[in-house]
Design an enzyme around this catalytic site. Structure first.
Site, PDB file in Angstrom:
ATOM      1  N   GLY A   1       0.945  -1.239  -0.128  1.00 40.69           N
ATOM      2  CA  GLY A   1      -0.111   0.050   0.056  1.00 40.69           C
ATOM      3  C   GLY A   1       0.656   1.175  -0.095  1.00 40.69           C
ATOM      4  O   GLY A   1       2.031   1.294   0.263  1.00 40.69           O
TER       5      GLY A   1
ATOM      6  N   CYS B   1       5.308  -5.981   1.786  1.00 42.57           N
ATOM      7  CA  CYS B   1       5.576  -4.529   1.990  1.00 42.57           C
ATOM      8  C   CYS B   1       4.941  -3.890   2.909  1.00 42.57           C
ATOM      9  O   CYS B   1       5.280  -4.082   4.122  1.00 42.57           O
ATOM     10  CB  CYS B   1       5.261  -4.342   0.255  1.00 42.57           C
ATOM     11  SG  CYS B   1       6.097  -2.587   0.021  1.00 42.57           S
ATOM     12  N   TYR B   2       3.810  -3.229   2.663  1.00 43.59           N
ATOM     13  CA  TYR B   2       3.103  -2.447   3.713  1.00 43.59           C
ATOM     14  C   TYR B   2       2.416  -3.227   4.644  1.00 43.59           C
ATOM     15  O   TYR B   2       2.688  -2.974   5.975  1.00 43.59           O
ATOM     16  CB  TYR B   2       2.046  -1.479   2.978  1.00 43.59           C
ATOM     17  CG  TYR B   2       1.177  -0.729   4.096  1.00 43.59           C
ATOM     18  CD1 TYR B   2       1.526   0.303   4.624  1.00 43.59           C
ATOM     19  CD2 TYR B   2       0.057  -1.522   4.534  1.00 43.59           C
ATOM     20  CE1 TYR B   2       0.917   1.031   5.608  1.00 43.59           C
ATOM     21  CE2 TYR B   2      -0.820  -0.588   5.426  1.00 43.59           C
ATOM     22  CZ  TYR B   2      -0.327   0.393   6.086  1.00 43.59           C
ATOM     23  OH  TYR B   2      -1.179   0.879   7.039  1.00 43.59           O
TER      24      TYR B   2
ATOM     25  N   HIS C   1       8.177  -7.889  -3.020  1.00 43.98           N
ATOM     26  CA  HIS C   1       6.962  -8.519  -3.670  1.00 43.98           C
ATOM     27  C   HIS C   1       7.169  -9.924  -4.278  1.00 43.98           C
ATOM     28  O   HIS C   1       7.462  -9.851  -5.292  1.00 43.98           O
ATOM     29  CB  HIS C   1       6.290  -7.383  -4.812  1.00 43.98           C
ATOM     30  CG  HIS C   1       5.838  -6.101  -4.159  1.00 43.98           C
ATOM     31  ND1 HIS C   1       4.541  -6.055  -3.843  1.00 43.98           N
ATOM     32  CD2 HIS C   1       6.349  -5.011  -3.826  1.00 43.98           C
ATOM     33  CE1 HIS C   1       4.378  -4.845  -3.273  1.00 43.98           C
ATOM     34  NE2 HIS C   1       5.757  -4.039  -3.181  1.00 43.98           N
TER      35      HIS C   1
ATOM     36  N   GLU D   1       4.837 -11.598  -5.542  1.00 45.26           N
ATOM     37  CA  GLU D   1       3.928 -12.022  -6.633  1.00 45.26           C
ATOM     38  C   GLU D   1       4.020 -11.457  -7.858  1.00 45.26           C
ATOM     39  O   GLU D   1       3.629 -11.998  -8.894  1.00 45.26           O
ATOM     40  CB  GLU D   1       2.705 -11.386  -6.024  1.00 45.26           C
ATOM     41  CG  GLU D   1       2.376  -9.767  -6.190  1.00 45.26           C
ATOM     42  CD  GLU D   1       3.151  -9.194  -4.852  1.00 45.26           C
ATOM     43  OE1 GLU D   1       2.678  -7.939  -4.796  1.00 45.26           O
ATOM     44  OE2 GLU D   1       3.769  -9.806  -4.075  1.00 45.26           O
TER      45      GLU D   1
ATOM     46  N   GLY E   1     -20.333 -11.983 -27.823  1.00 47.45           N
ATOM     47  CA  GLY E   1     -19.554 -12.915 -28.667  1.00 47.45           C
ATOM     48  C   GLY E   1     -18.123 -12.784 -28.374  1.00 47.45           C
ATOM     49  O   GLY E   1     -17.222 -13.666 -28.609  1.00 47.45           O
TER      50      GLY E   1
ATOM     51  N   ASP F   1     -15.761 -13.737 -22.570  1.00 45.95           N
ATOM     52  CA  ASP F   1     -16.473 -13.944 -21.028  1.00 45.95           C
ATOM     53  C   ASP F   1     -17.847 -14.355 -21.384  1.00 45.95           C
ATOM     54  O   ASP F   1     -18.405 -15.187 -20.845  1.00 45.95           O
ATOM     55  CB  ASP F   1     -16.217 -12.346 -20.436  1.00 45.95           C
ATOM     56  CG  ASP F   1     -14.609 -12.362 -20.271  1.00 45.95           C
ATOM     57  OD1 ASP F   1     -14.020 -13.459 -20.212  1.00 45.95           O
ATOM     58  OD2 ASP F   1     -14.406 -11.199 -20.158  1.00 45.95           O
TER      59      ASP F   1
ATOM     60  N   SER G   1     -19.333 -15.420 -24.092  1.00 48.42           N
ATOM     61  CA  SER G   1     -19.464 -16.558 -24.743  1.00 48.42           C
ATOM     62  C   SER G   1     -19.741 -17.878 -23.717  1.00 48.42           C
ATOM     63  O   SER G   1     -20.502 -18.703 -23.658  1.00 48.42           O
ATOM     64  CB  SER G   1     -18.535 -16.925 -25.747  1.00 48.42           C
ATOM     65  OG  SER G   1     -18.618 -15.904 -26.858  1.00 48.42           O
TER      66      SER G   1
ATOM     67  N   LYS H   1      -9.122 -14.026 -16.420  1.00 44.91           N
ATOM     68  CA  LYS H   1      -9.116 -14.335 -17.740  1.00 44.91           C
ATOM     69  C   LYS H   1      -8.777 -15.747 -18.112  1.00 44.91           C
ATOM     70  O   LYS H   1      -9.523 -16.403 -18.963  1.00 44.91           O
ATOM     71  CB  LYS H   1      -8.681 -13.216 -18.545  1.00 44.91           C
ATOM     72  CG  LYS H   1      -8.738 -13.501 -20.093  1.00 44.91           C
ATOM     73  CD  LYS H   1     -10.010 -13.425 -20.617  1.00 44.91           C
ATOM     74  CE  LYS H   1     -10.507 -11.774 -20.600  1.00 44.91           C
ATOM     75  NZ  LYS H   1     -11.592 -11.595 -21.549  1.00 44.91           N
TER      76      LYS H   1
END
Length: 513
Positions: free
Chosen positions: A55, A82-83, A169, A171, A224, A227, A229, A369
């Protein structure tokens, strides 16, 4: 659906989505929630582990977000990043101050391999630092497990209380062994087994939808894209002909895309559903006339979508449920957590107050996604649909900077079609996360056929990304870009300049507006 949960508490960090994404890569379900989540709610959620994000604040500042001190006594493993690491140190009696030397970027960290967090991690490993404050002294009970020449507490832990903290970090991809560290936390420290699998998600979701809908009628917002679909096929599998898919051609689609969508989902398609195509191009153009502010355009397009759906619902009779293809990044980026609003999205940010439906169903709301694509494959959707390029809900409305007009839509559609065609011919489209042409609002002087022109500039965009939370500009060969430039200027009326966008995300976004 009972499943293991790792909870990410958002303290305003820019990478909070990435943390959740990395946890899910370990086949463990993860959710992001504001750091203001109550203790009672956390206990009800019964997480296997909790991660504090980074943060922008200083923990000793008056506006610094906090968590209840009781959280550290729950016995649930906590990893502060981190924070989050500084907060843990500060609240438990350590010392956090402005660092004499700030650290940013790739940094060599010396880690203690005897720590459960660093099992299998190199003694010296490259990590991504981004901090101006640092933990000067760890709280009583904590052991320092990593350091750098200028950061005495790059990591610390109180193993008996299952409290762990890292200043860097893990990640982000720049931390070379970050996934190993997160995996150690999830499996070795939290004791997770890894029960987040896409086949069980699909099976459970279909059963939940069938139970929730009962005999009700369902209206699906079908674009179409990937997502919507996948959402439509999930609903089709669950309730069949109770589902009506309304495809709104708002005039902001890619070239020929309306006909392509109808060919897949229409009467000649393979899916058990009702399909309605609404040609509403003029209606949307009229609403967007004179509007230049990006958020206002989004809201108009989103609201008009809902109005169209309401009208179609009245035509087909009572409709109980509206289905949307909202995915987890939409939820987070629309400001539903603590993080700042990056953009609104018509699926979650453009709904008017009076929606004439009983409920909204968002079956993909929990998925990133690439998880949506996995669900699509699990459902048996053809690869060419599953791996289709992402397309924003507001369509070309966010790829046309400034006012949207029919002529501008024609320009960007034609330029985009040329760009896609040439990338495919050169084999450069493989491995790209997203690529498209956008129309800037800039006009400039040019010379064509010995005559002065004053036309628009088209910007080409291509990015490489695994999760759409971060992205890097792709290195398209100059010869390919040059050919695209020549074709666009020669074949697309109204364009005399072509540019290539090198901006990464962050600081930019993948789309233009």
């Amino acid at each position: 659906m009972e499943r293991e949960l790792v909870l990410v508490l958002d303290f305003g960090g820019q990478y909070n989505q990435l943390i959740a994404r990395r946890v899910r890569e370990c086949n463990v379900y993860c959710e992001v929630h504001p750091c203001t989540l109550t203790m009672d709610t956390i206990k009800e959620m019964n997480p296997k582990g909790i991660i504090f994000t980074g943060g922008p604040n200083s923990v000793y500042g008056e506006e610094a977000p906090r968590c209840p001190k009781e959280m550290f006594e729950l016995g649930i493993p906590i990893l502060g990043i981190c924070y989050g690491s500084q907060l843990m140190a500060y609240m438990l009696g350590g010392s956090v101050k402005t660092a004499p030397v700030s650290e940013y970027g790739k940094t060599e960290v010396e880690a203690d391999g005897s720590s459960a967090l660093f099992q299998g991690v190199s003694a010296k490993t490259i990590c991504w630092m981004s901090h101006t404050d640092y933990i000067e002294k760890a709280p009583a009970g904590f052991a320092v497990t990593a350091h750098t020449p200028v950061c005495p507490v790059a990591a610390m832990e109180w193993a008996e209380k299952k409290l762990y903290a890292v200043q860097f970090h893990p990640e982000v991809m720049h931390t070379q062994e970050g996934m190993k560290m997160l995996s150690n936390f999830i499996y070795q420290i939290c004791g997770c087994s890894g029960d987040w699998k896409m086949d069980s998600f699909v099976e459970t979701t279909i059963a939940q939808i069938r139970n929730r809908v009962g005999s009700g009628k369902v209206l699906c917002a079908l674009s179409g894209g990937v997502d919507s679909s996948v959402a439509a096929v999930l609903l089709s599998r669950a309730v069949g002909k109770q589902l009506t898919c309304v495809f709104v051609d708002h005039g902001l689609l890619r070239k020929n895309e309306g006909d392509e969508v109808e060919a897949v989902f229409g009467p000649e398609g393979q899916y058990d559903l009702n399909f309605i195509r609404v040609n509403a191009q003029k209606r949307f153009y009229d609403r967007l006339a004179g509007v230049t502010e990006p958020e206002k355009k989004r809201k108009i397009i989103g609201e008009e979508f809902i109005r169209v759906f309401e009208e179609e619902a009245k035509k087909i009779g009572a409709v109980d449920f509206l289905v949307q293809g909202t995915i987890y990044p939409d939820v987070i980026e629309s400001g539903l957590g603590k993080s700042a609003v990056i953009k609104s999205h018509h699926n979650v940010g453009g709904l008017p107050d009076c929606v004439d439906f009983k409920e909204i169903i968002e079956p993909l709301r929990l998925l990133f996604k690439d998880e949506v694509r996995k669900a699509g494959l699990e459902l048996g959707i053809p690869d060419y649909l599953v791996y289709r390029q992402p397309f924003p809900g507001p369509g070309l409305g966010v790829r046309i900077v400034g006012e949207v007009t029919a002529d501008k839509v024609r320009i960007v559609q034609d330029a985009d079609a040329i760009y896609r065609e040439e990338l495919a011919k050169a084999g450069c489209d493989q491995g790209l996360g997203q690529y498209f042409a956008a129309l800037t609002n800039m006009q400039s002087v040019g010379v064509m056929g010995d005559e002065r022109t004053y036309d628009y500039a088209v910007a080409l965009r291509a990015v490489i990304t695994s999760d759409f939370m971060t992205a890097e500009a792709a290195e398209i060969p100059y010869a390919v870009l040059s050919k695209v430039m020549n074709r666009v200027i020669n074949e697309v009326k109204g364009v005399n300049r072509v540019m290539y966008d090198l901006t990464s995300k962050p600081p930019g976004t993948i789309e233009f507006e």
